[in-house]
Design a protein around this motif. Structure first.
Motif, PDB file in Angstrom:
ATOM      1  N   LEU A 143     -13.766 -11.830   3.933  1.00  0.00           N
ATOM      2  CA  LEU A 143     -12.570 -12.584   3.578  1.00  0.00           C
ATOM      3  C   LEU A 143     -11.963 -13.130   4.859  1.00  0.00           C
ATOM      4  N   ARG A 144     -11.746 -14.447   4.897  1.00  0.00           N
ATOM      5  CA  ARG A 144     -11.121 -15.075   6.066  1.00  0.00           C
ATOM      6  C   ARG A 144      -9.758 -15.607   5.662  1.00  0.00           C
ATOM      7  N   LYS A 145      -8.737 -15.135   6.373  1.00  0.00           N
ATOM      8  CA  LYS A 145      -7.367 -15.547   6.106  1.00  0.00           C
ATOM      9  C   LYS A 145      -7.074 -16.876   6.804  1.00  0.00           C
ATOM     10  N   LYS A 146      -5.934 -17.454   6.472  1.00  0.00           N
ATOM     11  CA  LYS A 146      -5.523 -18.742   7.025  1.00  0.00           C
ATOM     12  C   LYS A 146      -5.461 -18.718   8.559  1.00  0.00           C
ATOM     13  N   ASP A 147      -5.099 -17.567   9.126  1.00  0.00           N
ATOM     14  CA  ASP A 147      -5.004 -17.452  10.590  1.00  0.00           C
ATOM     15  C   ASP A 147      -6.359 -17.153  11.248  1.00  0.00           C
ATOM     16  N   GLN A 148      -7.450 -17.232  10.458  1.00  0.00           N
ATOM     17  CA  GLN A 148      -8.826 -17.024  10.906  1.00  0.00           C
ATOM     18  C   GLN A 148      -9.217 -15.559  11.084  1.00  0.00           C
ATOM     19  N   THR A 149      -8.339 -14.623  10.726  1.00  0.00           N
ATOM     20  CA  THR A 149      -8.687 -13.205  10.747  1.00  0.00           C
ATOM     21  C   THR A 149      -9.700 -12.950   9.642  1.00  0.00           C
ATOM     22  N   GLU A 194      -5.200 -14.773  -1.002  1.00  0.00           N
ATOM     23  CA  GLU A 194      -4.333 -15.922  -1.248  1.00  0.00           C
ATOM     24  C   GLU A 194      -5.160 -17.166  -1.538  1.00  0.00           C
ATOM     25  N   PRO A 195      -4.564 -18.165  -2.165  1.00  0.00           N
ATOM     26  CA  PRO A 195      -5.300 -19.390  -2.495  1.00  0.00           C
ATOM     27  C   PRO A 195      -5.880 -20.095  -1.278  1.00  0.00           C
ATOM     28  N   THR A 196      -5.279 -19.901  -0.120  1.00  0.00           N
ATOM     29  CA  THR A 196      -5.764 -20.560   1.102  1.00  0.00           C
ATOM     30  C   THR A 196      -6.854 -19.759   1.803  1.00  0.00           C
ATOM     31  N   ASP A 197      -7.168 -18.559   1.312  1.00  0.00           N
ATOM     32  CA  ASP A 197      -8.205 -17.722   1.918  1.00  0.00           C
ATOM     33  C   ASP A 197      -9.587 -18.236   1.547  1.00  0.00           C
ATOM     34  N   GLU A 198     -10.558 -17.834   2.354  1.00  0.00           N
ATOM     35  CA  GLU A 198     -11.943 -18.201   2.103  1.00  0.00           C
ATOM     36  C   GLU A 198     -12.794 -16.942   2.052  1.00  0.00           C
TER      37      GLU A 198
END
Length: 71
Positions: A5-11, A31-35
């Motif tokens: 899981l990659r968060k919006k802040d790239q973590t 979150e919807p912005t996660d990848e």
């Protein structure tokens, strides 16, 4: 199979089994912005992974989503 899981802040979090990732989504930790990714090379929007059942996002129009919204 493991997922990342990659968060919006790239973590990046993981590797985790799909069941753990699904639990995170149910708890609102995804979150919807996660990848998400299986190999950390190819990423896709988390809501596009049907197994996460993130249908409870509200489409605000113009590609913007709000959520997750908990019942």
């Amino acid at each position: 199979m493991n997922w990342y899981l990659r968060k919006k802040d790239q973590t990046v979090y993981g590797p985790v089994e799909l069941d753990a990732l699904k639990d995170w989504a149910r708890r609102g930790r995804v979150e919807p912005t996660d990848e998400v990714s299986r190999d950390q090379q190819t990423w896709q929007p988390a809501p596009s992974l049907a197994d996460l059942q993130m249908e409870w996002l509200i489409d605000m129009g113009e590609g913007e989503r709000f959520g997750p919204v908990h019942v």
